[in-house]
Design an enzyme around this catalytic site. Structure first.
Site, PDB file in Angstrom:
ATOM      1  N   HIS A   1       0.845  -1.209   0.000  1.00 57.45           N
ATOM      2  CA  HIS A   1       0.000   0.000   0.000  1.00 57.45           C
ATOM      3  C   HIS A   1       0.872   1.247   0.000  1.00 57.45           C
ATOM      4  O   HIS A   1       1.322   1.705   1.055  1.00 57.45           O
ATOM      5  CB  HIS A   1      -0.894  -0.018   1.245  1.00 57.45           C
ATOM      6  CG  HIS A   1      -1.943   1.040   1.274  1.00 57.45           C
ATOM      7  ND1 HIS A   1      -3.138   0.877   1.935  1.00 57.45           N
ATOM      8  CD2 HIS A   1      -1.993   2.286   0.756  1.00 57.45           C
ATOM      9  CE1 HIS A   1      -3.863   1.978   1.812  1.00 57.45           C
ATOM     10  NE2 HIS A   1      -3.174   2.847   1.095  1.00 57.45           N
TER      11      HIS A   1
ATOM     12  N   ASN B   1      -4.913   6.355  -7.033  1.00 59.54           N
ATOM     13  CA  ASN B   1      -5.383   7.743  -6.996  1.00 59.54           C
ATOM     14  C   ASN B   1      -4.350   8.709  -7.566  1.00 59.54           C
ATOM     15  O   ASN B   1      -3.852   9.616  -6.900  1.00 59.54           O
ATOM     16  CB  ASN B   1      -5.814   8.152  -5.587  1.00 59.54           C
ATOM     17  CG  ASN B   1      -4.708   8.009  -4.555  1.00 59.54           C
ATOM     18  OD1 ASN B   1      -3.731   7.304  -4.764  1.00 59.54           O
ATOM     19  ND2 ASN B   1      -4.873   8.691  -3.434  1.00 59.54           N
TER      20      ASN B   1
ATOM     21  N   ASP C   1      -8.757   3.193  -2.853  1.00 59.81           N
ATOM     22  CA  ASP C   1      -8.224   3.665  -1.570  1.00 59.81           C
ATOM     23  C   ASP C   1      -8.198   5.182  -1.477  1.00 59.81           C
ATOM     24  O   ASP C   1      -7.819   5.880  -2.409  1.00 59.81           O
ATOM     25  CB  ASP C   1      -6.816   3.148  -1.339  1.00 59.81           C
ATOM     26  CG  ASP C   1      -6.260   3.642  -0.020  1.00 59.81           C
ATOM     27  OD1 ASP C   1      -6.802   3.245   1.023  1.00 59.81           O
ATOM     28  OD2 ASP C   1      -5.328   4.456  -0.034  1.00 59.81           O
TER      29      ASP C   1
ATOM     30  N   ASP D   1       1.380   2.770   3.741  1.00 57.37           N
ATOM     31  CA  ASP D   1       0.466   3.800   3.267  1.00 57.37           C
ATOM     32  C   ASP D   1       1.248   5.080   2.977  1.00 57.37           C
ATOM     33  O   ASP D   1       0.809   6.197   3.288  1.00 57.37           O
ATOM     34  CB  ASP D   1      -0.659   4.061   4.269  1.00 57.37           C
ATOM     35  CG  ASP D   1      -1.825   4.863   3.672  1.00 57.37           C
ATOM     36  OD1 ASP D   1      -1.831   5.091   2.438  1.00 57.37           O
ATOM     37  OD2 ASP D   1      -2.732   5.262   4.429  1.00 57.37           O
TER      38      ASP D   1
ATOM     39  N   HIS E   1       3.485  14.341   0.465  1.00 51.38           N
ATOM     40  CA  HIS E   1       2.841  15.637   0.205  1.00 51.38           C
ATOM     41  C   HIS E   1       3.880  16.750   0.344  1.00 51.38           C
ATOM     42  O   HIS E   1       4.782  16.678   1.193  1.00 51.38           O
ATOM     43  CB  HIS E   1       1.706  15.907   1.187  1.00 51.38           C
ATOM     44  CG  HIS E   1       0.490  15.067   0.971  1.00 51.38           C
ATOM     45  ND1 HIS E   1      -0.292  15.163  -0.162  1.00 51.38           N
ATOM     46  CD2 HIS E   1      -0.076  14.108   1.750  1.00 51.38           C
ATOM     47  CE1 HIS E   1      -1.293  14.305  -0.066  1.00 51.38           C
ATOM     48  NE2 HIS E   1      -1.184  13.653   1.077  1.00 51.38           N
TER      49      HIS E   1
END
Length: 449
Positions: free
Chosen positions: A61, A95, A153, A306, A310
């Site tokens: 992930h 995504n 997700d 995960d 950013h």
């Protein structure tokens, strides 16, 4: 190219019940032998004394932001960060922009990954077009293009009929659906766990029932369909109890936990602000203890980073950074600051800190080393339907060499990832990958760092 001989290390391979001093011979990109004493002359010897030699770590992930968000991460920087963290394979979520809901985007991701010559990339297909929750993708076409898991997700699948159809299709094809479990009516756009810290900071709270209620619904659908489901980033005791109960009723369900959820609680937001903001949020100390118990008893199958890179603008740290950090503890945000906090992006980077944090579970005697390897290699390989997670003779030589006692300090400025959004900056950790091999090729050598 000469064969490579890893000598002097502790081989841990749960798939073959191996845990002891062995030598590992690698020839032509494959495991040629795992024996107690290999005597060959014309080989390249790598001294692995004091280290573990394990099947390459696999992260089920991650978010690599490519295509679409090169300021956050690219496939190149993400895969190199993965290799530095000991990962030989990562599963990249859908995504992106455009969304990975079509074979062309899947092929783009695989082509970029091949150019990097680092960790392997496994594309995760969206379940629905544009992550819109209404129109399923062409599941068979996505598998043919290279997808090995399906997930929207970050966005829950609200329509039960859409999820039921996805479970039917993926069951027919032999793959799983990974679910972000959130009832958005109950989560109410909460920025932090609903509790003392969210009240203290004056930001909206996210109830744990928002996760567990959706887990309850989706596991019932999975039992009915007979399909395989994977619960992403589980964070609450009730979710864990529901997973246990569903397994007793025959559900094909696996689940993952992130290092930040088992290492931190909601109080981290007081120091790190938006760099400790994710979805699901960090929970309270009792919830963290429940995650530890579920890791020990086998309820939780695997550890997933995960990894969610950013830039500071997306995290709103350019506006709020002065209020947070290791030397600051914001007691309360004013109304304007709380609004900024609420709209900061969710997620933290994790590829380069995951193993060090996971090794704390071993150092604290919560689990044995073999269990850690199961959670970070063998079980993720099974979820992704990969012939990996083992050092058996003839297997592809994807190998991670770990020094479990190497002490180091998390320094975000040294990350190979393009992003620095972590709540672990300055933390002292014990243990990290010192060598990562993919197909017998060294793609990260921490001995030179």
């Amino acid at each position: 190219m000469k064969p490579i001989l890893l000598r002097g290390g502790r081989v841990i391979d749960p798939a073959n019940a191996l845990d002891g001093q062995y030598e590992v011979l690698i020839r032509d990109g494959e495991i040629a032998a795992v024996e107690t004493n290999i005597n060959l002359q014309d080989v390249t010897v790598i001294d692995a004394r004091g280290c573990w030699i394990v099947p390459g770590l696999i992260d089920p992930h991650v978010h690599l932001r490519d295509p679409g968000f090169p300021e956050k991460e690219t496939i190149q920087t993400g895969l190199r960060a993965a290799a530095a963290g000991g990962f030989t394979t990562v599963a990249a979520m859908a995504n992106t922009s455009p969304v990975n809901d079509n074979p062309a985007t899947t092929r783009y991701m695989l082509e970029r990954a091949r150019e990097v010559h680092s960790a392997r990339l496994v594309p995760v297909s969206a379940v629905t077009h544009r992550l819109g929750g209404t129109e399923p993708v062409d599941f068979a076409a996505m598998v043919e293009a290279g997808a090995r898991l399906f997930s929207d997700d970050g966005i829950p699948i609200d329509d039960a009929m859409i999820l039921s159809r996805a479970l039917d299709e993926t069951k027919r094809l032999g793959y799983a659906v990974a679910l972000h479990e959130e009832d958005r009516v109950l989560s109410c756009n909460g920025a932090l766990n609903a509790g003392a810290v969210s009240k203290r900071l004056g930001v909206s709270g996210y109830a744990d029932s928002a996760e567990s209620q959706r887990v309850r619904r989706d596991l019932a659908l999975a039992i009915g369909a007979g399909g395989a489901v994977h619960v992403c980033h589980v964070s609450t005791p009730e979710s864990l109890d529901l997973i246990r109960a569903a397994r007793r009723h025959g559900a094909q369900v696996t689940c993952e936990v992130t290092p930040h959820h088992f290492s931190l609680d909601e109080n981290a937001a007081l120091s790190w602000g938006p760099n400790a903001k994710m979805n699901p949020p960090l929970r309270n100390r009792d919830d963290v203890e429940a995650l530890h118990a579920a890791i020990r008893d086998g309820t939780i199958d695997m550890i997933a980073t995960d990894h969610a890179p950013h830039d500071p603008k997306s995290k709103r740290m350019d506006e709020l950074g002065a209020l947070f950090g290791p030397e600051h503890h914001a007691a309360h945000l004013d109304q304007g600051d709380a609004e900024i906090f609420a709209h900061a992006a969710n997620g933290v980077v994790g590829l380069e800190t995951s193993l060090g944090l996971a090794l704390e579970l071993v150092h604290r005697s919560l689990i044995q080393p073999a269990r850690l390897v199961e959670m970070m290699s063998l079980n993720p390989a099974a979820l992704l339907r990969l012939e990996a997670g083992t050092l058996v003779e003839g297997a592809v030589a994807d190998i991670t060499v770990i020094d479990p006692n190497l002490e180091w300090t998390v320094a975000p400025e040294k990350f190979l990832s393009k992003s620095r959004n972590t709540p672990f900056a300055g933390m002292r950790l014990k243990g990290r990958a010192v060598l990562t091999m993919v197909g017998g090729e060294i793609v990260y050598d921490g001995r030179k760092a």
